[in-house]
Design an enzyme around this catalytic site. Structure first.
Site, PDB file in Angstrom:
ATOM      1  N   HIS A 174       0.843  -1.201   0.000  1.00 51.48           N
ATOM      2  CA  HIS A 174       0.000   0.000   0.000  1.00 51.48           C
ATOM      3  C   HIS A 174       0.879   1.253   0.000  1.00 51.48           C
ATOM      4  O   HIS A 174       1.926   1.279   0.660  1.00 51.48           O
ATOM      5  CB  HIS A 174      -0.923  -0.004   1.225  1.00 51.48           C
ATOM      6  CG  HIS A 174      -1.998   1.029   1.115  1.00 51.48           C
ATOM      7  ND1 HIS A 174      -1.767   2.349   1.386  1.00 51.48           N
ATOM      8  CD2 HIS A 174      -3.281   0.945   0.719  1.00 51.48           C
ATOM      9  CE1 HIS A 174      -2.884   3.036   1.177  1.00 51.48           C
ATOM     10  NE2 HIS A 174      -3.821   2.199   0.764  1.00 51.48           N
ATOM     11  N   GLU A 190      -4.058   2.179  -7.458  1.00 47.98           N
ATOM     12  CA  GLU A 190      -4.445   3.277  -6.583  1.00 47.98           C
ATOM     13  C   GLU A 190      -3.545   4.482  -6.828  1.00 47.98           C
ATOM     14  O   GLU A 190      -2.443   4.563  -6.242  1.00 47.98           O
ATOM     15  CB  GLU A 190      -4.304   2.859  -5.114  1.00 47.98           C
ATOM     16  CG  GLU A 190      -5.162   1.685  -4.707  1.00 47.98           C
ATOM     17  CD  GLU A 190      -5.435   1.699  -3.210  1.00 47.98           C
ATOM     18  OE1 GLU A 190      -6.604   1.801  -2.826  1.00 47.98           O
ATOM     19  OE2 GLU A 190      -4.479   1.648  -2.428  1.00 47.98           O
TER      20      GLU A 190
END
Ligand code: PGA
Length: 251
Positions: free
Chosen positions: A102, A175
């Site tokens: 992430h 993302e």
């Protein structure tokens, strides 16, 4: 999980990050999302709570339970790795997927593509389902979409080096960093184009993440090349997340 992914259903992953603070709130949120999942069984739904809340949510019936990270070593009998959590520990708690790479970990903890590669090798070597996050910062995107593609391709090249058959056990979450937690989601057409590009490079299904909410979810999820969404902020509000589940179930 992967079998579900092979069907027509969309995959929604709730990334709770460092929330909620109270254990009772985590249990309540999981129960509410679980109830909504029960009504929409054609959607695959996973929640990734904080490590400390995972044991409280042991195997929710209608949800996949996930973790937001894992250590790259997985010694059967534990090991001297202060502060780390092994895949075996997570498996023992009923966890069935792990998020890796992430952007918040890349930024705040200096997690490099090489570290992410070690984690993916361990996970895929252990036959464990994973969600690999990639995405470009604003400084790259402002140079144009081609620059963003190049940046993401480079991340994937290092992250997946020597990781065989990633597409059988993992999905990629695209993302764009500038879209995370900012309320400025990507253009769905461009997100779909990036998903197509990533699928071509990796063979894996692709989720979109970055300010997905009940208002914009349909514009991403209706794209055939977007297999689902990784949802942060909006997954902490059970009503908002339930709306996203409902939208996904109608597609
Ligand atoms: P957001 O977070 O939905 O709050 O933008 C997404 C993520 O970081 O996975």
């Amino acid at each position: 999980m992967l079998l579900l992914m092979c069907g027509m259903s969309k995959l929604l992953i709730a990334n709770w990050k460092m929330n909620p603070v109270l254990p009772s709130e985590a249990v309540s949120l999981a129960n509410k999302i679980g109830a909504s999942a029960k009504k929409h069984r054609n959607v695959s739904i996973g929640i990734a709570p904080s490590f400390v809340h995972i044991p409280l949510l042991h195997k929710p019936k209608t949800l996949w339970l996930g973790a937001q990270d894992v250590f790259w070593e997985n010694p059967e009998n534990g090991g001297a790795f202060t502060g780390e959590v092994s895949l075996q520990m997570l498996k023992n708690l009923g966890v069935s997927f792990v998020i890796v790479g992430h952007s918040e970990r890349r930024k705040n903890l200096g997690e490099t593509d090489e570290v992410i590669n070690k984690k993916l090798k361990m996970l895929v070597g252990s036959n464990f389902f994973n969600i690999l996050c990639v995405g470009e910062p604003l400084s790259i995107r402002s140079k144009g979409f081609a620059a963003a593609k190049k940046y993401v391709a480079n991340q994937l090249k290092i992250d997946l080096k020597g990781v065989n058959n990633f597409h059988k056990l993992g999905v990629v979450a695209y993302e764009p960093i500038w879209a995370i937690g900012t309320g400025k989601s990507d253009n769905p057409e461009l997100a779909s184009e990036m998903a197509e590009y990533i699928k071509k490079l990796t063979g894996a299904d692709v989720l979109y993440g970055g300010s997905v909410n009940a208002k914009n979810a349909e514009s991403f999820l209706e794209k055939p090349l977007i297999a689902g969404a990784l949802v942060g902020g909006a997954s902490l509000n059970s009503e908002e997340f339930s709306k996203i589940i409902e939208i996904a179930s109608k597609l």
